[in-house]
Design a protein around this motif. Sequence first.
Motif, PDB file in Angstrom:
ATOM      1  N   GLY A   1      37.452  46.494  41.429  1.00  0.00           N
ATOM      2  CA  GLY A   1      36.442  46.572  40.372  1.00  0.00           C
ATOM      3  C   GLY A   1      37.018  46.870  39.014  1.00  0.00           C
ATOM      4  O   GLY A   1      36.309  46.758  37.999  1.00  0.00           O
ATOM      5  N   ASN A   2      38.295  47.243  38.982  1.00  0.00           N
ATOM      6  CA  ASN A   2      38.929  47.574  37.698  1.00  0.00           C
ATOM      7  C   ASN A   2      40.174  46.736  37.404  1.00  0.00           C
ATOM      8  O   ASN A   2      40.878  47.000  36.426  1.00  0.00           O
ATOM      9  CB  ASN A   2      39.303  49.053  37.666  1.00  0.00           C
ATOM     10  CG  ASN A   2      38.101  49.943  37.372  1.00  0.00           C
ATOM     11  OD1 ASN A   2      37.301  49.639  36.481  1.00  0.00           O
ATOM     12  ND2 ASN A   2      37.961  51.008  38.133  1.00  0.00           N
ATOM     13  N   ILE A   3      40.466  45.749  38.259  1.00  0.00           N
ATOM     14  CA  ILE A   3      41.557  44.825  37.939  1.00  0.00           C
ATOM     15  C   ILE A   3      40.970  43.784  36.990  1.00  0.00           C
ATOM     16  O   ILE A   3      40.535  42.700  37.388  1.00  0.00           O
ATOM     17  CB  ILE A   3      42.132  44.165  39.215  1.00  0.00           C
ATOM     18  CG1 ILE A   3      42.594  45.225  40.206  1.00  0.00           C
ATOM     19  CG2 ILE A   3      43.281  43.230  38.852  1.00  0.00           C
ATOM     20  CD1 ILE A   3      43.776  46.047  39.744  1.00  0.00           C
ATOM     21  N   LYS A   4      40.917  44.141  35.717  1.00  0.00           N
ATOM     22  CA  LYS A   4      40.236  43.318  34.712  1.00  0.00           C
ATOM     23  C   LYS A   4      41.092  43.230  33.438  1.00  0.00           C
ATOM     24  O   LYS A   4      41.857  44.156  33.140  1.00  0.00           O
ATOM     25  CB  LYS A   4      38.884  43.928  34.337  1.00  0.00           C
ATOM     26  CG  LYS A   4      37.880  44.050  35.460  1.00  0.00           C
ATOM     27  CD  LYS A   4      36.621  44.761  34.968  1.00  0.00           C
ATOM     28  CE  LYS A   4      35.587  44.886  36.066  1.00  0.00           C
ATOM     29  NZ  LYS A   4      34.381  45.633  35.587  1.00  0.00           N
ATOM     30  N   PRO A   5      40.942  42.152  32.691  1.00  0.00           N
ATOM     31  CA  PRO A   5      41.549  42.125  31.347  1.00  0.00           C
ATOM     32  C   PRO A   5      40.904  43.193  30.470  1.00  0.00           C
ATOM     33  O   PRO A   5      39.764  43.611  30.689  1.00  0.00           O
ATOM     34  CB  PRO A   5      41.220  40.721  30.839  1.00  0.00           C
ATOM     35  CG  PRO A   5      40.890  39.925  32.050  1.00  0.00           C
ATOM     36  CD  PRO A   5      40.270  40.883  33.022  1.00  0.00           C
TER      37      PRO A   5
END
Length: 395
Positions: A74-78
């Motif tokens: 849920g937090n592997i984001k640009p």
Amino acid sequence: MTLPAMTFRIAFASAPMAATPTWTTLPGIEIMECNIKRGRQYQLDRMEAGSASLILNNASGKYWPDNSAGPYYGNIKPGKRVNIRATYGAVTYDLFTGFVDHWTPSFESRGGKAPIVTVQCLDLLNNMARNLLNNAGDAQELSGTRIGNVLDEIGWPAADRALDAGQTTVIATGAQANINPLSHLFTVQESEFGILFIRGDGYVVFQDRHARLKGSYIASQATFGDDPTEQTYVDLVPDMDAKSILNDVRITRSGGVEQTASDATSQSDYGKRSLARSGLLMISDAEADSQADYILSLYKDAALRVKAISIRPQGDPGNLWPKVLGYDISTRITLVLSPAGISKDYHIEGISHRASAPEGTWETRWELSDATSQVYWTVDWLPGSLLGSGTRVAY
């Protein structure tokens, strides 16, 4: 060969512009390769957005964005804020702070074997390039104040700034609609003839045009050369190039008249080589004229200069690691190459690091500008006030 301990931190759960991000430290053993680049190649260029690229071991699978069992799901984001550090001799150095631009999963070998992820990051300058200002406008004020106001507008924490007050007063803007903040700040920088960059710890740094004429920037921090008593390097790039010759300089402020400075001897020797800048924000044509004269005095004559130097600190770790990790943009160094007759001071303009854990290699490259061409007299700093002693008056 042992490298400094690398630390890669990501603020997975924090907003990108959080004043106090909550950092998660990733295991250093997972960092397989790291490349960092900040600054510029040439003194008259604008600073480029700093970049960092890391290759992480993803054998655990925790860096797959859709792995619901992963600890960062849920937090592997640009957009996540990142920080890269190196520790040597119990001292920790911040090398890069910015934001994730890409997560790129891949494999070292075919058949889905040896999973890795490349994390590509860019610093705050890139964020500002993608932003817009919409406000009632800024008043006539010093350049450093203007930069602070723009940083307020985009929500950058006040604690993460190191801004000179500035020597130039810039004009009021009037109401601003859909104005790119980075473009505006670079115009402020050029009006001041200073520099704006993002430090390794993420601080926004603004140095006005007098910064390098005083304080620590007039003293060389180390001498690199070919004598055993001097610091070692693996490569340097000397050059006498036409790009660094300017003999027809034209500066125009917003609402003003073009101011020119030229040198007939230089034009005869090298041909006419022009620089034109318009739309600058100083409040008088007299200051625009002074800037034209100042630039002309720096660049009208050809000179052999060293464009860059590369260092592999493993060869002399006790001396070189603190330097390659600790020196920043504007740091002054001395280069000596006796057979070529080179013995001159330079300022660091750009920094790049290339590190590979599997190979045990590290190389740092500094882009350079000639510091000895900037010997000026300024009235606001007594140790530099030696008019007539090999100096010229700075504006």
